[in-house]
Design a protein around this motif. Sequence first.
Motif, PDB file in Angstrom:
ATOM      1  N   ASP A   1       4.236  39.274  51.077  1.00 26.84           N
ATOM      2  CA  ASP A   1       4.455  38.357  51.947  1.00 26.84           C
ATOM      3  C   ASP A   1       5.097  37.078  51.558  1.00 26.84           C
ATOM      4  N   TYR A   2       5.745  36.331  52.299  1.00 23.40           N
ATOM      5  CA  TYR A   2       6.243  34.970  51.769  1.00 23.40           C
ATOM      6  C   TYR A   2       5.421  33.861  52.223  1.00 23.40           C
TER       7      TYR A   2
ATOM      8  N   ASN B   1      15.704  32.444  48.855  1.00 20.50           N
ATOM      9  CA  ASN B   1      16.117  32.390  50.333  1.00 20.50           C
ATOM     10  C   ASN B   1      14.845  32.773  51.193  1.00 20.50           C
ATOM     11  N   GLY B   2      13.547  32.599  50.769  1.00 16.20           N
ATOM     12  CA  GLY B   2      12.514  32.720  51.637  1.00 16.20           C
ATOM     13  C   GLY B   2      12.252  34.204  52.028  1.00 16.20           C
ATOM     14  N   GLN B   3      12.897  35.140  51.424  1.00  9.35           N
ATOM     15  CA  GLN B   3      12.526  36.509  51.745  1.00  9.35           C
ATOM     16  C   GLN B   3      12.157  37.408  50.294  1.00  9.35           C
ATOM     17  N   VAL B   4      11.103  38.189  50.622  1.00  2.00           N
ATOM     18  CA  VAL B   4      10.379  38.932  49.730  1.00  2.00           C
ATOM     19  C   VAL B   4      10.487  40.158  50.189  1.00  2.00           C
ATOM     20  N   ARG B   5      10.439  41.367  49.091  1.00  2.00           N
ATOM     21  CA  ARG B   5      10.529  42.699  49.408  1.00  2.00           C
ATOM     22  C   ARG B   5       8.891  43.320  49.761  1.00  2.00           C
ATOM     23  N   TRP B   6       8.977  44.437  50.564  1.00  2.00           N
ATOM     24  CA  TRP B   6       7.744  45.075  50.966  1.00  2.00           C
ATOM     25  C   TRP B   6       7.237  45.321  49.462  1.00  2.00           C
ATOM     26  N   PRO B   7       5.991  45.209  48.808  1.00  2.00           N
ATOM     27  CA  PRO B   7       4.670  45.031  49.781  1.00  2.00           C
ATOM     28  C   PRO B   7       4.370  43.502  49.665  1.00  2.00           C
TER      29      PRO B   7
ATOM     30  N   GLY C   1       6.428  28.429  48.503  1.00  2.00           N
ATOM     31  CA  GLY C   1       7.531  28.888  48.218  1.00  2.00           C
ATOM     32  C   GLY C   1       7.540  30.070  47.413  1.00  2.00           C
ATOM     33  N   LYS C   2       6.595  30.735  47.472  1.00  2.00           N
ATOM     34  CA  LYS C   2       6.479  31.961  46.448  1.00  2.00           C
ATOM     35  C   LYS C   2       5.915  33.303  47.282  1.00  2.00           C
TER      36      LYS C   2
ATOM     37  N   VAL D   1      13.458  25.713  39.921  1.00  2.00           N
ATOM     38  CA  VAL D   1      11.966  25.274  40.186  1.00  2.00           C
ATOM     39  C   VAL D   1      10.881  26.225  40.500  1.00  2.00           C
ATOM     40  N   GLY D   2      10.911  27.693  40.169  1.00  2.00           N
ATOM     41  CA  GLY D   2       9.966  28.704  40.379  1.00  2.00           C
ATOM     42  C   GLY D   2       9.640  28.937  42.059  1.00  2.00           C
ATOM     43  N   LYS D   3      10.763  28.950  42.827  1.00  2.00           N
ATOM     44  CA  LYS D   3      10.508  29.134  44.172  1.00  2.00           C
ATOM     45  C   LYS D   3      11.438  30.085  44.678  1.00  2.00           C
ATOM     46  N   ILE D   4      11.158  31.073  45.441  1.00  2.00           N
ATOM     47  CA  ILE D   4      11.728  32.093  46.179  1.00  2.00           C
ATOM     48  C   ILE D   4      13.272  31.453  46.748  1.00  2.00           C
TER      49      ILE D   4
END
Length: 523
Positions: free
Chosen positions: A167-168, A159-165, A173-174, A154-157
Motif C-alpha cells: 500500500d502507498y 508517482n505514488g503507485q506501488v505494486r501488490w502486495p 511517500g513510501k 530523496v527516497g520517495k515513490i
Amino acid sequence: MTKLRLVAVMRLSSKAQIRGHGKERQEEDEIKDYVDELDACITDTWFVAERATIFDRPHFEALLTQGISMRRQGTIDGLILGSVDRLSRDPFDGGAVCRDALRAGLRLFFAEDRLDAFREEDQVNIISHLVASRKYAQRLKAQTMPARKARARVGKIPNGQVRWPFDYDSSRGKASPNPERARWVQKWYQELRNGGSLGSIKKTMEQAKIPAPKGGTTWSRSTIRRILSDPAIKGDFTYGFERMEAREYWEPSRRVPSEPVLIYSDKTDAILEVEEWDYVQMVLGRNKEYSRRNTQYDYSPLKGLVICPCGRKVGAYTHRKSGIGYFRCGTCRNGDVSTQKLWDSVRDWLESCISSYNVFAALVSNGMEAPDSIGQIEKQVAEDVAEIEVINESITRAIRMGVRLSSYEDRFESIIQELEVRLAQVQASLAVRQNVLNDRKEREAAVLTLESTINAFRARLPSVTDSEWRQLLLDLGLTAVIKPRSKADIMVSVRLSTLINQRIEQPVAQTGQILGGVMYLHS
C-alpha cells in the motif's frame, strides 16, 4: 427565429473521466451555459475516448464525418465542445478540423472560451488557443519526469503507485506492506519450497476468492511471476522499469526498456528474506528455462512438408508426458506418426537415391528439356521478330505511297488494315513463344542447380546437417502424404516437384518402424 441544433462532443481521455470525474461534469455545465446564451438546443451528446495530443484519432474523425453528413441532411447545425483544447492540442491539426467543418457548413462552438469558429474574429483566437495548448502539453511533459526523478532522489515513490502486495503511505511517500497480502506472499514461498508451481498458487488464490491486483477473482501465472520477481518483496524499492515515452508529443507513448533505479532499501518493509527471495528467483528462472516455449521440440526437417489425405498440412506436436514429437492432422485427427522415425525413413530413402548416381541422374535428367526443343523455340522467336520488322517497314511504305499517289487512295486503307491484322497475329504468337522459352530456360536452370546441389550432397554424405537436408527438401519440392491404414500401419507417399518427371520407375520400397508398425515409402 429557429434555434440552433447542436451536438455536444465531450472527450473522456482518462478512466476517471469515464467514471464521471469532476472535469467531465464541469465541462458539461460549461456547454449547457453556452447553449443557453446562444438560445440553442442540444440534440445529442457524443463521447470521445481519445487524447487530443495525437493525430491518429479514428473515433473522432468518424464523429466529425458523421456530423458533416448530418449537417448536409439538415438534421443539425453544428457541434459544441467544452474548450479549444478538447478539439486538439496542435494548431495544424485543430486548424484542419475547423477548415473541413466550415467548408461543409458545420459550425463549431467552444463553450469555455465562448468562441464560434464561423466568426472571423474568433478564428484568430482559436489558433492562439491551439498554439498555447501545444506549448502547455510540451511544458507539462518536460516538467513531469524531472519532478518524479527528484522525488526518487530523496527516497520517495515517484508517482505514488506501488505494486501488490504493498500500500502507498502518503505521509511518508513510501510503500508499506499490506499485512494480509504479505501473508499470502509468504504462503507462495512455502508452496514453492514444497514443490508447488505457479499454477498451484493460482488455483489456491482463486479458491480462496482473493481479489486479483486489477480486480476480479481470476489470477494469472504472469501476474504471480511479476509479483514474485519484484525486488520490493525483499525491501529494495526501484523505479524506472516501466517507463513510457513517445518520440513526438502527439504520438502514443510506448514502453521503453530501461534499467531500474533503486529509490531506497528498507528491510523492515521486506516480506521475504534475501535468501528466500533468491530461492524464488532460482525457481522462476528454472521454470523459464525448461518451459515448453523455450524448449521447443525438434520436429525434423519434414515439419510443414507432411500432408494428410484430406489435403491439409499435418501439424507437429509434442506429447505432454513423454516429450516425443509427432505429426497429426488437426482436422481429421489422422497421424500420430513419430516425427523422428518418419524422418529417418525418408532420409534413408533419399540417401539411397543420392548415393546411387543412376537413380537420381534419371530423376534430374527427366526434368530437363532437350536442347533441340529450346533451340527450335529460339529460332521461331527470331523468325517472329524478323517478320514484325518486315510488317512495320511495309506499313511505312504504304503510308508514304498513299501520301504521294492520289490513285492509290482506294487501296490504301485495305492494305494498312491487312498489315495491322497480320502484325497483331505475329505479336501474339511471339508473346506466347517468348513465355514458353523463358519458362523452359528457367526450368533448365533450376534442374541444373538441383543437380549441382545433389552432387554436393553426395560428396558430403553422411555428414549433412538437418538444416542442409531441409533446404534440399525444399529444392526437391518434396512432400510426404501419410495415410494410416490401421493404428500401427501407415502408408507414406513421397511426392516431388514438377521439375522431376513422374514417369520414372519407382525406386525399391523402403520399410521403417512407425509406432510399432510398418511404413511403406513410394516415390
